[in-house]
Design a protein around this motif. Structure first.
Motif, PDB file in Angstrom:
ATOM      1  N   VAL A  56     -34.414 -49.836  62.298  1.00  8.62           N
ATOM      2  CA  VAL A  56     -34.737 -49.255  60.986  1.00  8.62           C
ATOM      3  C   VAL A  56     -35.141 -47.785  61.140  1.00  8.62           C
ATOM      4  CG1 VAL A  56     -36.298 -49.412  58.997  1.00  8.62           C
ATOM      5  CG2 VAL A  56     -35.409 -51.504  60.076  1.00  8.62           C
ATOM      6  N   ASN A  57     -36.018 -47.512  62.103  1.00  6.58           N
ATOM      7  CA  ASN A  57     -36.463 -46.130  62.301  1.00  6.58           C
ATOM      8  C   ASN A  57     -35.586 -45.344  63.272  1.00  6.58           C
ATOM      9  OD1 ASN A  57     -38.834 -46.033  60.591  1.00  6.58           O
ATOM     10  ND2 ASN A  57     -39.665 -47.580  61.991  1.00  6.58           N
ATOM     11  N   GLY A  58     -34.605 -46.027  63.884  1.00  2.00           N
ATOM     12  CA  GLY A  58     -33.662 -45.334  64.765  1.00  2.00           C
ATOM     13  C   GLY A  58     -34.287 -44.867  66.067  1.00  2.00           C
ATOM     14  N   THR A  59     -35.207 -45.676  66.616  1.00  2.00           N
ATOM     15  CA  THR A  59     -35.855 -45.276  67.872  1.00  2.00           C
ATOM     16  C   THR A  59     -35.762 -46.386  68.927  1.00  2.00           C
ATOM     17  OG1 THR A  59     -37.990 -46.121  67.112  1.00  2.00           O
ATOM     18  CG2 THR A  59     -37.547 -43.771  66.719  1.00  2.00           C
ATOM     19  N   ILE A  60     -35.866 -45.962  70.190  1.00  2.00           N
ATOM     20  CA  ILE A  60     -36.004 -46.938  71.282  1.00  2.00           C
ATOM     21  C   ILE A  60     -37.265 -46.585  72.067  1.00  2.00           C
ATOM     22  CG2 ILE A  60     -33.551 -47.454  71.542  1.00  2.00           C
ATOM     23  CD1 ILE A  60     -33.539 -45.571  73.974  1.00  2.00           C
ATOM     24  N   LYS A  61     -37.880 -47.641  72.628  1.00  2.00           N
ATOM     25  CA  LYS A  61     -39.089 -47.410  73.438  1.00  2.00           C
ATOM     26  C   LYS A  61     -38.763 -47.710  74.893  1.00  2.00           C
ATOM     27  CE  LYS A  61     -43.210 -48.743  71.982  1.00  2.00           C
ATOM     28  NZ  LYS A  61     -44.387 -49.594  71.713  1.00  2.00           N
ATOM     29  N   ILE A  62     -38.981 -46.714  75.769  1.00  2.00           N
ATOM     30  CA  ILE A  62     -38.782 -46.956  77.198  1.00  2.00           C
ATOM     31  C   ILE A  62     -40.157 -46.911  77.876  1.00  2.00           C
ATOM     32  CG2 ILE A  62     -36.406 -46.132  77.399  1.00  2.00           C
ATOM     33  CD1 ILE A  62     -37.499 -43.455  78.319  1.00  2.00           C
ATOM     34  N   ILE A  63     -40.344 -47.813  78.814  1.00  2.00           N
ATOM     35  CA  ILE A  63     -41.614 -47.850  79.552  1.00  2.00           C
ATOM     36  C   ILE A  63     -41.278 -47.739  81.031  1.00  2.00           C
ATOM     37  CG2 ILE A  63     -43.608 -49.292  80.143  1.00  2.00           C
ATOM     38  CD1 ILE A  63     -43.505 -50.407  77.302  1.00  2.00           C
ATOM     39  N   PHE A  64     -41.922 -46.809  81.718  1.00  2.00           N
ATOM     40  CA  PHE A  64     -41.573 -46.587  83.125  1.00  2.00           C
ATOM     41  C   PHE A  64     -42.811 -46.167  83.906  1.00  2.00           C
ATOM     42  CE2 PHE A  64     -41.863 -41.980  82.939  1.00  2.00           C
ATOM     43  CZ  PHE A  64     -41.729 -41.748  81.570  1.00  2.00           C
ATOM     44  N   GLN A  65     -42.696 -46.343  85.207  1.00  2.00           N
ATOM     45  CA  GLN A  65     -43.768 -45.926  86.096  1.00  2.00           C
ATOM     46  C   GLN A  65     -43.302 -44.668  86.829  1.00  2.00           C
ATOM     47  OE1 GLN A  65     -44.974 -49.102  88.617  1.00  2.00           O
ATOM     48  NE2 GLN A  65     -47.041 -48.316  88.720  1.00  2.00           N
ATOM     49  N   VAL A  66     -44.205 -43.734  87.055  1.00  2.00           N
ATOM     50  CA  VAL A  66     -43.849 -42.515  87.771  1.00  2.00           C
ATOM     51  C   VAL A  66     -43.707 -42.870  89.257  1.00  2.00           C
ATOM     52  CG1 VAL A  66     -44.582 -40.201  88.419  1.00  2.00           C
ATOM     53  CG2 VAL A  66     -45.033 -41.062  86.110  1.00  2.00           C
ATOM     54  N   VAL A  67     -42.450 -42.782  89.753  1.00  2.00           N
ATOM     55  CA  VAL A  67     -42.224 -43.121  91.163  1.00  2.00           C
ATOM     56  C   VAL A  67     -41.541 -41.988  91.917  1.00  2.00           C
ATOM     57  CG1 VAL A  67     -42.166 -45.642  90.955  1.00  2.00           C
ATOM     58  CG2 VAL A  67     -40.090 -44.330  90.522  1.00  2.00           C
ATOM     59  N   GLY A  68     -40.974 -41.029  91.220  1.00  2.00           N
ATOM     60  CA  GLY A  68     -40.260 -39.939  91.889  1.00  2.00           C
ATOM     61  C   GLY A  68     -40.265 -38.707  91.009  1.00  2.00           C
ATOM     62  N   LYS A  69     -39.476 -37.700  91.455  1.00  2.00           N
ATOM     63  CA  LYS A  69     -39.480 -36.409  90.774  1.00  2.00           C
ATOM     64  C   LYS A  69     -39.045 -36.526  89.304  1.00  2.00           C
ATOM     65  CE  LYS A  69     -36.944 -32.115  91.264  1.00  2.00           C
ATOM     66  NZ  LYS A  69     -35.885 -31.473  92.036  1.00  2.00           N
ATOM     67  N   SER A  70     -37.982 -37.298  89.039  1.00  2.00           N
ATOM     68  CA  SER A  70     -37.456 -37.365  87.665  1.00  2.00           C
ATOM     69  C   SER A  70     -38.408 -38.090  86.729  1.00  2.00           C
ATOM     70  CB  SER A  70     -36.099 -38.062  87.643  1.00  2.00           C
ATOM     71  OG  SER A  70     -35.177 -37.269  88.327  1.00  2.00           O
ATOM     72  N   THR A  71     -38.978 -39.213  87.197  1.00  2.00           N
ATOM     73  CA  THR A  71     -39.910 -39.925  86.314  1.00  2.00           C
ATOM     74  C   THR A  71     -41.182 -39.098  86.116  1.00  2.00           C
ATOM     75  OG1 THR A  71     -40.459 -41.275  88.257  1.00  2.00           O
ATOM     76  CG2 THR A  71     -39.139 -42.325  86.531  1.00  2.00           C
ATOM     77  N   ALA A  72     -41.568 -38.295  87.122  1.00  2.00           N
ATOM     78  CA  ALA A  72     -42.744 -37.413  86.951  1.00  2.00           C
ATOM     79  C   ALA A  72     -42.445 -36.355  85.889  1.00  2.00           C
ATOM     80  CB  ALA A  72     -43.097 -36.746  88.283  1.00  2.00           C
ATOM     81  N   LEU A  73     -41.217 -35.811  85.911  1.00  2.00           N
ATOM     82  CA  LEU A  73     -40.842 -34.806  84.908  1.00  2.00           C
ATOM     83  C   LEU A  73     -40.789 -35.435  83.515  1.00  2.00           C
ATOM     84  CD1 LEU A  73     -39.841 -31.996  84.131  1.00  2.00           C
ATOM     85  CD2 LEU A  73     -37.534 -32.683  84.801  1.00  2.00           C
ATOM     86  N   LEU A  74     -40.209 -36.636  83.448  1.00  2.00           N
ATOM     87  CA  LEU A  74     -40.116 -37.339  82.159  1.00  2.00           C
ATOM     88  C   LEU A  74     -41.516 -37.609  81.600  1.00  2.00           C
ATOM     89  CD1 LEU A  74     -38.037 -38.644  80.236  1.00  2.00           C
ATOM     90  CD2 LEU A  74     -38.257 -40.758  81.567  1.00  2.00           C
ATOM     91  N   ALA A  75     -42.413 -37.998  82.487  1.00  2.00           N
ATOM     92  CA  ALA A  75     -43.788 -38.308  82.057  1.00  2.00           C
ATOM     93  C   ALA A  75     -44.522 -37.063  81.561  1.00  2.00           C
ATOM     94  CB  ALA A  75     -44.555 -38.939  83.217  1.00  2.00           C
ATOM     95  N   SER A  76     -44.069 -35.895  82.005  1.00  2.00           N
ATOM     96  CA  SER A  76     -44.777 -34.666  81.629  1.00  2.00           C
ATOM     97  C   SER A  76     -44.335 -34.141  80.256  1.00  2.00           C
ATOM     98  CB  SER A  76     -44.537 -33.572  82.685  1.00  2.00           C
ATOM     99  OG  SER A  76     -43.198 -33.097  82.570  1.00  2.00           O
TER     100      SER A  76
END
Ligand code: NAD
Ligand code: FES
Length: 276
Positions: A56-76
């Motif tokens: 309905v709102n056109g969104t997705i929720k992703i849940i992740f743990q910071v384990v490397g460079k890319s997930t650290a950047l995503l988390a920031s």
């Protein structure tokens, strides 16, 4: 570009939830499918499972743990920032049948994937029990959401700070010993956890689905990175899975393959932290 509309820190140990505007994916994705993101022009491709899709709102929720460079950047990334590419839905479409009582077993960040899968089993009319485990209470995620969705929720902590004192398989054996009739198990979490669940459910003769998270690159069956052995056949988790009959998966091989780049990931994360 795909805008971030909400950001939450779920635990004190770098477990992040991002809600991202992606209307086409939100409408089409089925429980258990995943997306691959590329944060910017030079970023690597990161496969991420979707915990919840809001058509309905056109969104997705992703849940992740910071384990490397890319997930650290995503988390920031703050709310309002955008992600360059988001490919999906990827992975095979699962059939959710009404089998009776389904027990979902989730460990750590795997609980997020389990939540989406259990939505599928609940919608199919099953009675759903979930066992959700973490090392300690502060690391347990999505308990409220699981309580909303499931008929029964059993939290476990390794240190006994909340719920059943022990690991998820302790709670599973407790359920069976108390005479609970189970028709299907669905396990998502660390590979060693899924292997332990499958070793146990084989003894109970309880069919078990697992969600595998091998190394992925293209996510479309071209590179062979996500190769795994299921029932002595080679399967590609990105197009044939990521869900498989857990009793047929060669977990020992997958555990070996998944640690291939652990040292490089740690080095890459460390050097990006040093560069600030
Ligand atoms: P963790 O090591 O803290 O374990 C979480 C829980 O799993 C524990 O509290 C325990 O209850 C259970 N567990 C762990 N090892 C077990 C064993 N040998 N026997 C029985 N139960 C066991 O998990 P974490 O540090 O949060 O890591 C999450 C893991 O989940 C990562 O390895 C990540 O790659 C994986 N994961 C998998 C998927 C997937 O789709 N399969 C998705 C997200 C995360
Ligand atoms: Fe390349 Fe699956 S990720 S074949």
């Amino acid at each position: 570009m795909y805008s971030i509309v909400d950001r939450q820190e779920l635990t004190k140990r770098d477990m992040i939830s991002l809600t991202i505007e992606a209307p086409v994916i939100a409408r089409r994705i089925r429980p258990g499918q995943f997306v691959i993101i590329r944060i910017n022009e030079t970023g690597e491709r990161v496969p991420l499972t979707v915990a919840y899709a809001d058509a309905v709102n056109g969104t997705i929720k992703i849940i992740f743990q910071v384990v490397g460079k890319s997930t650290a950047l995503l988390a920031s990334l703050p709310v309002g920032e955008a992600i360059k590419d988001l490919a999906g839905p990827l992975g095979a479409v699962m059939e959710f049948e009404n089998v009776g009582t389904v027990v979902g077993i989730g460990g750590g960040s795997g609980i997020a994937v389990l939540h989406h899968l259990l939505i599928g089993y609940k919608e199919a009319g099953n009675r759903v029990i979930s066992i959700i485990g973490a090392r300690e209470k502060a690391l347990l995620i999505l308990e409220d959401e699981m309580r909303e969705l499931c008929d029964e929720v059993i939290p476990t902590t390794d240190d006994g700070s909340y719920g059943v004192h022990g690991v998820v398989t302790d709670a599973l054996s407790g359920l069976v010993e108390h005479g609970e009739r189970l028709d299907l198990a669905v396990a998502v979490g660390p590979l060693v956890m899924m292997r332990a669940v499958c070793d146990m459910t084989k003894l109970y003769d309880l069919p078990t689905i697992v969600s595998l998270n091998p190394i992925m690159i293209d996510g479309t069956g071209m590179c062979g990175g996500c190769r795994c052995t299921v029932g002595s056949e080679t399967r590609f988790a990105c197009v044939d899975g990521p869900h498989f009959d857990g009793h047929k998966v060669d977990f020992d091989e997958l555990i070996r393959r998944n640690t291939t780049y652990s040292r490089d990931e740690r080095m890459s994360l460390l050097s990006s932290v040093r560069r600030g």
